[in-house]
Write an enzyme that holds these catalytic residues in place. Structure first.
Site, PDB file in Angstrom:
ATOM      1  N   HIS A   1       0.786  -1.136   0.014  1.00  0.00           N
ATOM      2  CA  HIS A   1      -0.045   0.025   0.125  1.00  0.00           C
ATOM      3  C   HIS A   1       0.960   1.402  -0.050  1.00  0.00           C
ATOM      4  CE1 HIS A   1      -3.883   1.844   0.738  1.00  0.00           C
ATOM      5  NE2 HIS A   1      -3.268   2.829   1.260  1.00  0.00           N
TER       6      HIS A   1
ATOM      7  N   ASP B   1       0.236   5.571  -1.127  1.00  0.00           N
ATOM      8  CA  ASP B   1      -0.771   6.655  -1.337  1.00  0.00           C
ATOM      9  C   ASP B   1      -0.210   7.710  -2.398  1.00  0.00           C
ATOM     10  OD1 ASP B   1      -3.639   6.191  -0.483  1.00  0.00           O
ATOM     11  OD2 ASP B   1      -2.499   5.763   1.325  1.00  0.00           O
TER      12      ASP B   1
ATOM     13  N   GLU C   1      -8.600   1.346  -2.558  1.00  0.00           N
ATOM     14  CA  GLU C   1      -8.941   1.447  -1.280  1.00  0.00           C
ATOM     15  C   GLU C   1     -10.399   1.882  -0.956  1.00  0.00           C
ATOM     16  OE1 GLU C   1      -6.745   2.840   2.779  1.00  0.00           O
ATOM     17  OE2 GLU C   1      -6.261   4.178   0.890  1.00  0.00           O
TER      18      GLU C   1
ATOM     19  N   HIS D   1     -13.319   1.251   3.471  1.00  0.00           N
ATOM     20  CA  HIS D   1     -12.625   2.269   4.078  1.00  0.00           C
ATOM     21  C   HIS D   1     -12.905   2.595   5.542  1.00  0.00           C
ATOM     22  CE1 HIS D   1      -9.741   5.919   4.634  1.00  0.00           C
ATOM     23  NE2 HIS D   1      -9.039   5.086   4.189  1.00  0.00           N
TER      24      HIS D   1
ATOM     25  N   HIS E   1      -9.055  -2.251   7.146  1.00  0.00           N
ATOM     26  CA  HIS E   1     -10.167  -1.456   7.339  1.00  0.00           C
ATOM     27  C   HIS E   1     -11.664  -2.007   7.823  1.00  0.00           C
ATOM     28  CE1 HIS E   1      -8.366   2.654   6.520  1.00  0.00           C
ATOM     29  NE2 HIS E   1      -7.914   2.014   5.807  1.00  0.00           N
TER      30      HIS E   1
ATOM     31  N   HIS F   1      -2.391  -3.124   4.516  1.00  0.00           N
ATOM     32  CA  HIS F   1      -1.719  -2.390   5.605  1.00  0.00           C
ATOM     33  C   HIS F   1      -2.322  -2.096   6.956  1.00  0.00           C
ATOM     34  CE1 HIS F   1      -4.842  -0.138   3.519  1.00  0.00           C
ATOM     35  NE2 HIS F   1      -4.742   1.004   4.237  1.00  0.00           N
TER      36      HIS F   1
ATOM     37  N   ASP G   1       2.263   2.074   4.100  1.00  0.00           N
ATOM     38  CA  ASP G   1       1.228   3.001   3.974  1.00  0.00           C
ATOM     39  C   ASP G   1       2.005   4.527   3.618  1.00  0.00           C
ATOM     40  OD1 ASP G   1      -1.391   4.128   3.928  1.00  0.00           O
ATOM     41  OD2 ASP G   1      -1.816   3.433   6.048  1.00  0.00           O
TER      42      ASP G   1
END
Length: 419
Positions: A47, A49, A150, A177, A223, A244, A313
């Site tokens: 993961h 971003d 995600e 999420h 999540h 993650h 992450d």
């Protein structure tokens, strides 16, 4: 000063010097061994971003940024090279506040910018969609680039969107999420901050799991609520991942994975890819590399070395452990695992072999059977931003029931005129 005392001081200095030399050499030895292993086996991170940062900073205009010189982010090309990253799941993320609005459009834009990264920097990135392509990309010295969506809200409770995402290269979807979808509960349910809506997975949510299996798409349980985890683990025909998340026993945050789930993931032959966010590592604002290594050790102890991976992450969190400041620091973490007596076999498994095994098993479950085309019940997704086309109830002959009163009236009128 007496001669014996001078002699003792000299000996102490020699000892300290030799200790420093030994410590330095030992550290260099672990680092060199880490780099060697990372050049043999791809480190596949679950993961990152960066795509979200490109949206926030440049509105996805790659023409306005050079990823070789990008500053202010945890990730750029030189840092990826220094970190010896072999494979990366780039997150196509959209926030929960656009659920029921334009989440599909925004997700498509994030998927698009990831593809354009591969096109603009072909010497660095290769967009891939299979376990075989990851290995081939690594052999070419490129970062095998995969896409993970995600948040299940990105598919807007629609199987067609799920299937089209797969065709566009998406290879995992995080079921939720930090918000419920109409078909799955998120981790905030366990905190008491969101209501229980589906009690884990709804019936439609269970259909989504099976459709992901059919497509060959990886199920990501980061999540989600504990009940959602259990439902997915019981139902899925393929291994699952936590892209993650970390160990709940070391930091009792609901985003982390409790022991009973760790064991079930191991039984399912899935993996937990350790998150580096301070709040998930130590449940505080500060942490360090050693604390992260503790999570690797713990998951290995509870679920086995075959159940652990990396899920940093980066560029999606506000604080990171000292010693893991950006993606260039991965070799230091690998060196620390070696220092803790992880064997080469165990380290290679954590680097990428565990994930490749999971991906291969997901690919094996993939089938050519007919797609599930039954839509979610309209009452579960009805809102002011969504039309109801296609949801009219059908009569046996295919005539929409909402039109039947008009049809009946016309029949009576025709009968009257003909009599």
């Amino acid at each position: 000063m007496p001669k014996p005392q001078i002699t003792m001081i000299k000996k102490m200095r020699v000892f300290l010097f030799l200790l420093c030399v030994y410590t330095s050499c030992s550290a260099d030895q672990y680092r060199q061994r880490a780099e060697k292993l990372m050049k043999e086996t791809p480190l596949i991170d679950g993961h990152n971003d960066l795509a979200w940062q490109l949206l926030l900073r440049y509105n996805n205009q790659l023409s306005k940024v050079d990823l070789n010189k990008l500053n202010g982010t945890h990730t750029n090309i030189p840092k990826l090279r220094a970190g010896l990253i072999g494979g990366q799941f780039w997150s196509a993320y959209t926030p929960c506040d656009i659920q029921y609005k334009d989440s599909v459009r925004q997700t498509l834009e994030q998927i698009d910018v990831i593809h354009r990264m591969c096109q603009k920097y072909p010497e660095t990135f290769q967009c891939v969609g299979s376990s075989r392509e990851i290995t081939e990309s690594f052999r070419k010295g490129k970062v095998a680039s995969l896409i993970g969506v995600e948040g299940g809200h990105s598919i807007d409770s629609n199987m067609a969107t799920l299937r089209l995402f797969y065709q566009l290269g998406v290879r995992y979807i995080t079921l939720t999420h930090s918000c419920n979808t109409p078909w799955a509960d998120n981790w905030l349910v366990d905190e008491g901050l969101d209501p229980v809506e589906s009690n884990g997975l709804s019936e439609y949510g269970k259909k989504i799991i099976l459709e992901m299996n059919r497509l060959g798409m990886i199920i990501d349980l980061a999540h989600v609520s504990i009940k959602t985890m259990n439902d997915a683990l019981q139902l899925s025909k393929a291994p699952v991942i936590f892209s993650h998340s970390s160990a709940y026993a070391l930091c009792n945050h609901k985003r982390n994975v409790p022991d009973e789930i760790l064991k079930k993931v191991s039984e399912k032959r899935g993996i937990v890819m350790v998150n580096f966010y301070n709040q998930y590592v130590t449940c505080s604002s500060t942490a360090n590399l050693l604390n992260v290594a503790d999570h690797f050790d713990y998951i290995k102890k509870i679920a086995g070395y075959q159940t652990v991976g990396f899920g940093g992450d980066y560029d999606g969190v506000s604080s990171l452990p000292t010693g893991l400041d950006d993606v260039s620091f991965y070799p230091d973490l690998v060196a620390e695992l070696l220092k803790r007596n992880w064997t080469d076999v165990e380290v290679k498994a954590a680097l990428g072999e565990n994930f490749l095994r999971v991906f291969q098993q997901v690919e094996q479950v993939k089938s050519n059977s007919s797609a599930d085309d039954e839509p979610i019940p309209y009452e579960q997704i009805k809102n002011q931003c969504r039309s109801g086309y296609g949801y009219q109830k059908q009569s046996n002959n295919g005539t929409p029931l909402v039109l039947l009163p008009t049809v009946v009236s016309l029949m009576y009128l025709a009968h009257y005129l003909l009599v």
